[in-house]
Design a protein around this motif. Structure first.
Motif, PDB file in Angstrom:
ATOM      1  N   GLN A  59       2.017  -1.254   4.915  1.00 28.28           N
ATOM      2  CA  GLN A  59       1.993  -0.065   5.764  1.00 28.28           C
ATOM      3  C   GLN A  59       1.067  -0.222   6.963  1.00 28.28           C
ATOM      4  O   GLN A  59       1.207   0.493   7.956  1.00 28.28           O
ATOM      5  N   ASP A  60       0.139  -1.176   6.896  1.00 26.91           N
ATOM      6  CA  ASP A  60      -0.758  -1.420   8.023  1.00 26.91           C
ATOM      7  C   ASP A  60      -0.146  -2.350   9.062  1.00 26.91           C
ATOM      8  O   ASP A  60      -0.728  -2.542  10.135  1.00 26.91           O
ATOM      9  N   ASP A  73      -0.517  -1.013   0.804  1.00 24.27           N
ATOM     10  CA  ASP A  73      -1.408  -0.713   1.933  1.00 24.27           C
ATOM     11  C   ASP A  73      -1.286  -1.780   3.014  1.00 24.27           C
ATOM     12  O   ASP A  73      -1.291  -1.468   4.213  1.00 24.27           O
TER      13      ASP A  73
END
Length: 659
Positions: A139-140, A136
């Protein structure tokens, strides 16, 4: 002799002596091995063991302490990152010499030590970062996104372009480490909150408004009284730093650019064709493949059984995908571990050479449209690849590219001519580095002069930050040698030499007597205004009003300003600060004060009323936003307090010689 030594050490006493000698040597050696030396470290951080928080730092208990080091490489990488960030913020004003100060390096090191302290705290607390959190976080990252969504191709290309390049596994490991050390601090910071009582008190203070009456006192008549020698000497001595001549230099320089270098011949047909052949790839579109994939992830450090199990799952998926009428996109949505593409049916878009890792790319470009691959292994795990379409690039002809080639080659030839000319000039200067004239005459250049100038009043080429910085550098000032080439514009460089240097110095009183007398008179005038204002404040405190004072003193009527908020200039910010620093007036009373202005005048003010801020004036969205801001500020204070607390329990040793 060896026989005698053997006889003396075979008895009980000899054995005890040998044991006593071996133990300290062995333990001291082990301790040094465990903590490492200072040769490759900038700092060493040590903490008591997690199972004995009160362990003393002296040997042998120190052997059980936990250790972290800030290596020279780690420090230099962080220092270089700080250098790039400061250069981006300051632009041409960036001073690389000032950046290299010990204080600046120490500030960078302190940040690294804080991070190590937080990492050790995370280790002691048993904090573990899961794979989902790492994914996460990656991907941020905006650098890996295309149109707001994580893009695997951009991810691969960005990592490959780093210096040095990183593999996805290396980057994931660094992200995991960073998350681990920041989790404790983030948890502390995010746990801060503001109670309703605190919120109401803050709103009352920040939203407070004051009713104030203002009376401007005019500047007094110019002070024409004489200044005695004693007064002048006293002022000069007390303010000597105001009467100093700044450092100044005079330069001689030569400038090299396309205008000062003989123009090269225009490129001929053969040169254009040769450049076309050398750079044919530029005029050819890349072969691309439109692909989808299904990822069966293999975790970092997985054993052979886990790898085999993942391959078996991928093989079963590949068999399903190869079956007649199979829906590859549906299989990807149901089975792919790549969260960035699974929702899109495994779509990776058009892929060119170099965008993916070797094994993935080799398999993809060996396939035929419509084909589904067997499982392919990469750092992420096992992939099942579907090639949907392919397209071949087209090549522009030489005739279509001729004009662009001619322009580029002409510019390249000019740049090369300037570079070669500059190199030859530098070689000639090295033969006599204490003068520009001989080399300039040989190369047909004109030696020009600029100055004297200070750091604050430079003009012409001296106004360029890099030139000004070199002109005042210790090396050029002391040695009187010619500088290295300094780029002042694209394709334009100068070489400079300091021909005259005047250091900063105190100006004698006789030379600045007029300035000293003016400063003494200005100070006397300011004190007279302040004394008059203080006397008027005393009359206000005894019950007179601003209106009666204005009438008695022949001044303009005071100005009433109701509802003054914090931060409003009245007419200067310092007046606002004085108004809000004044005591709250008693019911029916006033609170007078005085504030000097930057131009030597003064403002009398009287606070006649105070209206606290009210939460009722805020809607729920404003109140929530304000509460969040207060909580964030409080959270930052909590993180700073946590770091200070952790550092109190650490033994930190800094090796400044390795900066």
């Amino acid at each position: 002799m060896l026989q005698k030594l053997r006889e003396k050490t075979t008895g009980v006493v000899g054995a005890v002596i040998v044991a006593l000698l071996i133990v300290p040597f062995a333990l001291f050696g082990l301790d040094q091995y465990m903590v490492g030396g200072a040769a490759n470290n900038v700092a060493r951080i040590q903490a008591p063991p997690t199972w004995w928080h009160g362990a003393p730092s002296w040997w042998p208990a120190s052997m059980f302490w936990r250790h972290q080091e800030v290596t020279v490489e780690e420090f230099r990488n962080r220092l270089e990152l700080a250098r790039q960030q400061q250069r981006e913020r300051q632009g041409e004003a960036f001073d690389p010499v000032a950046f290299e100060s010990v204080d600046n390096k120490r500030e960078v090191l302190e940040t690294l030590i804080d991070e190590k302290a937080l990492a050790m705290a995370a280790e002691a607390s048993g904090i573990v970062v899961g794979d989902a959190m790492v994914r996460d976080a990656i991907q941020d990252i905006e650098a890996f996104q295309v149109e707001g969504r994580f893009d695997p191709n951009r991810y691969q290309l960005t990592l490959a372009s780093q210096v040095p390049p990183q593999t996805p596994r290396q980057f994931e490991r660094s992200v995991r480490d960073n998350l681990r050390q920041s989790l404790a601090a983030t948890a502390v910071g995010s746990s801060s909150f503001v109670t309703n009582g605190e919120m109401d008190r803050l709103v009352r203070l920040l939203g407070e408004q004051r009713d104030v009456d203002l009376l401007m006192l005019p500047a007094p008549e110019p002070d024409t009284a004489p200044v005695s020698d004693e007064q002048a000497r006293a002022w000069y001595t007390a303010n000597e730093s105001d009467f100093r001549a700044p450092e100044a230099v005079t330069l001689e320089y030569v400038q090299v650019n396309a205008d000062t270098v003989p123009a090269p011949a225009a490129p001929d047909e053969a040169a254009l064709r040769q450049r076309y052949e050398e750079q044919r790839e530029r005029f050819s579109a890349q072969d691309e493949r439109l692909a989808s994939h299904i990822l069966v992830r293999v975790e970092d450090g997985a054993d052979e059984a886990a790898v085999a199990a993942a391959r078996g799952k991928a093989a079963r998926i590949a068999a399903q995908a190869k079956a007649p009428g199979a829906d590859f996109a549906a299989l990807a949505r149901d089975n792919s571990d790549d969260s960035g593409s699974s929702a899109m049916g495994g779509d990776l878009g058009w892929i060119g050479r170099g965008a993916m890792t070797g094994s993935f790319e080799d398999s993809l470009f060996a396939m035929q449209p419509g084909q589904v691959s067997d499982p392919v292994r990469t750092d992420f795990g096992w992939h099942v690849i579907q090639l949907r379409e392919e397209r071949s690039g087209e090549t522009r002809s030489f005739e279509d590219s001729r004009e662009a080639l001619a322009t580029e080659l002409a510019q390249a030839n000019r740049d090369r001519a300037v570079s070669e000319f500059t190199s030859e000039l530098v070689d000639r200067i090295y033969r006599n580095p204490s003068s520009l004239t001989p080399a300039a005459n040989e190369m047909g250049l004109q030696v020009q002069t600029v100055g004297p100038f200070t750091r604050a009043n430079a003009s012409g080429i001296a106004a360029h930050p890099a030139v000004r910085q070199a002109a005042f550098s210790e090396m050029l000032v002391q040695d009187g040698t010619v500088s290295d080439p300094i780029e002042v514009a694209p394709g334009s460089t100068v070489l400079i030499r300091v021909v005259e240097h005047t250091p900063e110095r105190a100006l004698p009183l006789g030379q600045v007597r007029a300035r000293v007398d003016a400063a003494v008179r200005a100070d006397r005038a300011r004190k007279a205004v302040k004394a008059r204002g203080e006397a008027l404040v005393a009359r206000l405190e005894k019950g007179e009003t601003l209106e009666s004072l204005a009438t008695a003193e022949g001044l303009a009527a005071p100005e009433s300003v109701p509802g003054v908020p914090r931060g409003a200039p009245l007419p200067e910010p310092e007046v606002n600060e004085a108004v809000f620093a004044a005591p709250k007036p008693a019911p029916g009373g006033t609170s007078p004060g005085l504030q000097m202005l930057s131009d030597g005048r003064a403002v009398l003010f009287v606070v006649t009323g105070v209206t606290p801020g009210s939460a009722a004036t805020l809607d729920q969205a404003q109140r929530d936003a304000l509460r969040q801001q207060f909580a964030q500020v409080s959270g930052l204070d909590d993180i700073e307090a946590l770091t200070r607390s952790l550092r109190r329990n650490l033994d930190i040793e800094v090796f400044e010689e390795n900066f």
